[in-house]
Design a protein around this motif. Structure first.
Motif, PDB file in Angstrom:
ATOM      1  N   ARG A  28       5.064 -47.855  14.739  1.00  0.00           N
ATOM      2  CA  ARG A  28       4.539 -47.404  13.440  1.00  0.00           C
ATOM      3  C   ARG A  28       3.194 -46.702  13.612  1.00  0.00           C
ATOM      4  N   SER A  29       2.336 -47.234  14.464  1.00  0.00           N
ATOM      5  CA  SER A  29       1.038 -46.582  14.721  1.00  0.00           C
ATOM      6  C   SER A  29       1.241 -45.190  15.293  1.00  0.00           C
ATOM      7  N   LEU A  30       2.166 -45.089  16.234  1.00  0.00           N
ATOM      8  CA  LEU A  30       2.475 -43.777  16.793  1.00  0.00           C
ATOM      9  C   LEU A  30       3.001 -42.851  15.707  1.00  0.00           C
ATOM     10  N   GLY A  31       3.803 -43.378  14.801  1.00  0.00           N
ATOM     11  CA  GLY A  31       4.322 -42.558  13.703  1.00  0.00           C
ATOM     12  C   GLY A  31       3.216 -41.978  12.842  1.00  0.00           C
ATOM     13  N   ALA A  32       2.188 -42.771  12.563  1.00  0.00           N
ATOM     14  CA  ALA A  32       1.046 -42.274  11.780  1.00  0.00           C
ATOM     15  C   ALA A  32       0.352 -41.139  12.519  1.00  0.00           C
ATOM     16  N   VAL A  33       0.191 -41.318  13.826  1.00  0.00           N
ATOM     17  CA  VAL A  33      -0.444 -40.281  14.648  1.00  0.00           C
ATOM     18  C   VAL A  33       0.406 -39.018  14.660  1.00  0.00           C
ATOM     19  N   LEU A  34       1.685 -39.173  14.930  1.00  0.00           N
ATOM     20  CA  LEU A  34       2.555 -38.004  15.054  1.00  0.00           C
ATOM     21  C   LEU A  34       2.715 -37.251  13.737  1.00  0.00           C
ATOM     22  N   ALA A  35       2.702 -37.966  12.629  1.00  0.00           N
ATOM     23  CA  ALA A  35       2.813 -37.300  11.325  1.00  0.00           C
ATOM     24  C   ALA A  35       1.627 -36.354  11.111  1.00  0.00           C
ATOM     25  N   LEU A  36       0.427 -36.836  11.363  1.00  0.00           N
ATOM     26  CA  LEU A  36      -0.758 -35.981  11.216  1.00  0.00           C
ATOM     27  C   LEU A  36      -0.801 -34.925  12.311  1.00  0.00           C
ATOM     28  N   HIS A  37      -0.524 -35.331  13.530  1.00  0.00           N
ATOM     29  CA  HIS A  37      -0.628 -34.431  14.674  1.00  0.00           C
ATOM     30  C   HIS A  37       0.266 -33.198  14.496  1.00  0.00           C
ATOM     31  N   GLY A  38       1.477 -33.427  14.053  1.00  0.00           N
ATOM     32  CA  GLY A  38       2.410 -32.314  13.875  1.00  0.00           C
ATOM     33  C   GLY A  38       1.932 -31.313  12.838  1.00  0.00           C
ATOM     34  N   ILE A  39       1.428 -31.810  11.731  1.00  0.00           N
ATOM     35  CA  ILE A  39       0.914 -30.915  10.687  1.00  0.00           C
ATOM     36  C   ILE A  39      -0.300 -30.161  11.218  1.00  0.00           C
ATOM     37  N   ALA A  40      -1.196 -30.874  11.910  1.00  0.00           N
ATOM     38  CA  ALA A  40      -2.416 -30.259  12.430  1.00  0.00           C
ATOM     39  C   ALA A  40      -2.105 -29.207  13.493  1.00  0.00           C
ATOM     40  N   GLU A  41      -1.103 -29.447  14.308  1.00  0.00           N
ATOM     41  CA  GLU A  41      -0.736 -28.458  15.319  1.00  0.00           C
ATOM     42  C   GLU A  41      -0.234 -27.171  14.689  1.00  0.00           C
ATOM     43  N   ASN A  42       0.421 -27.280  13.557  1.00  0.00           N
ATOM     44  CA  ASN A  42       0.982 -26.096  12.902  1.00  0.00           C
ATOM     45  C   ASN A  42      -0.023 -25.353  12.028  1.00  0.00           C
ATOM     46  N   GLY A  43      -0.927 -26.084  11.369  1.00  0.00           N
ATOM     47  CA  GLY A  43      -1.803 -25.413  10.424  1.00  0.00           C
ATOM     48  C   GLY A  43      -3.277 -25.694  10.614  1.00  0.00           C
ATOM     49  N   GLY A  44      -3.634 -26.356  11.697  1.00  0.00           N
ATOM     50  CA  GLY A  44      -5.026 -26.717  11.929  1.00  0.00           C
ATOM     51  C   GLY A  44      -5.303 -28.115  11.398  1.00  0.00           C
ATOM     52  N   LEU A  45      -6.317 -28.729  11.945  1.00  0.00           N
ATOM     53  CA  LEU A  45      -6.648 -30.098  11.552  1.00  0.00           C
ATOM     54  C   LEU A  45      -7.096 -30.176  10.104  1.00  0.00           C
ATOM     55  N   VAL A  46      -7.997 -29.291   9.708  1.00  0.00           N
ATOM     56  CA  VAL A  46      -8.579 -29.409   8.371  1.00  0.00           C
ATOM     57  C   VAL A  46      -7.620 -28.886   7.308  1.00  0.00           C
ATOM     58  N   GLY A  47      -7.207 -27.635   7.428  1.00  0.00           N
ATOM     59  CA  GLY A  47      -6.342 -27.036   6.410  1.00  0.00           C
ATOM     60  C   GLY A  47      -4.903 -27.503   6.490  1.00  0.00           C
ATOM     61  N   GLY A  48      -4.401 -27.627   7.682  1.00  0.00           N
ATOM     62  CA  GLY A  48      -3.024 -28.079   7.844  1.00  0.00           C
ATOM     63  C   GLY A  48      -2.882 -29.566   7.641  1.00  0.00           C
ATOM     64  N   GLY A  49      -3.695 -30.333   8.342  1.00  0.00           N
ATOM     65  CA  GLY A  49      -3.581 -31.782   8.286  1.00  0.00           C
ATOM     66  C   GLY A  49      -4.275 -32.407   7.095  1.00  0.00           C
TER      67      GLY A  49
END
Length: 141
Positions: A28-49
């Motif tokens: 579950r902890s990894l899931g929280a990381v991967l959910a944010l990480h994937g969005i941030a990789e696509n659109g940037g940490l601030v605007g995407g994530g």
């Protein structure tokens, strides 16, 4: 995606989002990381994530991702995500404010820093080191 991250991605995010208590807390902890990480990789940490999560009214998931990065030993990434969250809430408390020139530069700096330190290779190494607490059945024999 790296092979290990790809193998765990959907399962981990699903376990996190469903708050599945039948799986190990590490998954579950990894899931929280991967959910944010994937969005941030696509659109940037601030605007995407951060911004996307802000508008979906799930800011707790950012805190969960921060805790997940810490748990994985990626404390520098956790600190960066926490700073990005705090800065976003400062310069866009409603999500609609115009950015000052200084804040626009900071936004870009935070995104750049994320891409520099939150690489998939680092994430995969951290996951591999804790795989016995995430999904021991996937460990090589």
């Amino acid at each position: 995606m790296t092979p290990l991250i790809e193998a765990l991605n959907v399962r981990a995010i699903d376990a996190y989002e469903r708050e599945d208590t039948t799986v190990l807390p590490g998954l579950r902890s990894l899931g929280a990381v991967l959910a944010l990480h994937g969005i941030a990789e696509n659109g940037g940490l601030v605007g995407g994530g951060i911004e996307n999560i802000f508008f979906s009214e799930r800011m707790q998931s950012v805190d969960d991702a921060i805790a997940g990065y810490r748990w994985l030993g990626l404390v520098d990434v956790a600190a960066l995500v926490a700073r990005a969250r705090d800065e976003y809430l400062r310069f866009r408390p409603t999500g609609r404010e115009e950015l000052s020139d200084e804040d626009a530069v900071l936004w870009d700096q935070l995104d750049s820093a994320f891409f520099e330190i939150a690489t998939l290779d680092r994430l995969e190494a951290a996951v591999a080191a804790r795989l016995h607490e995430i999904a021991p059945e996937t460990m090589p024999s």
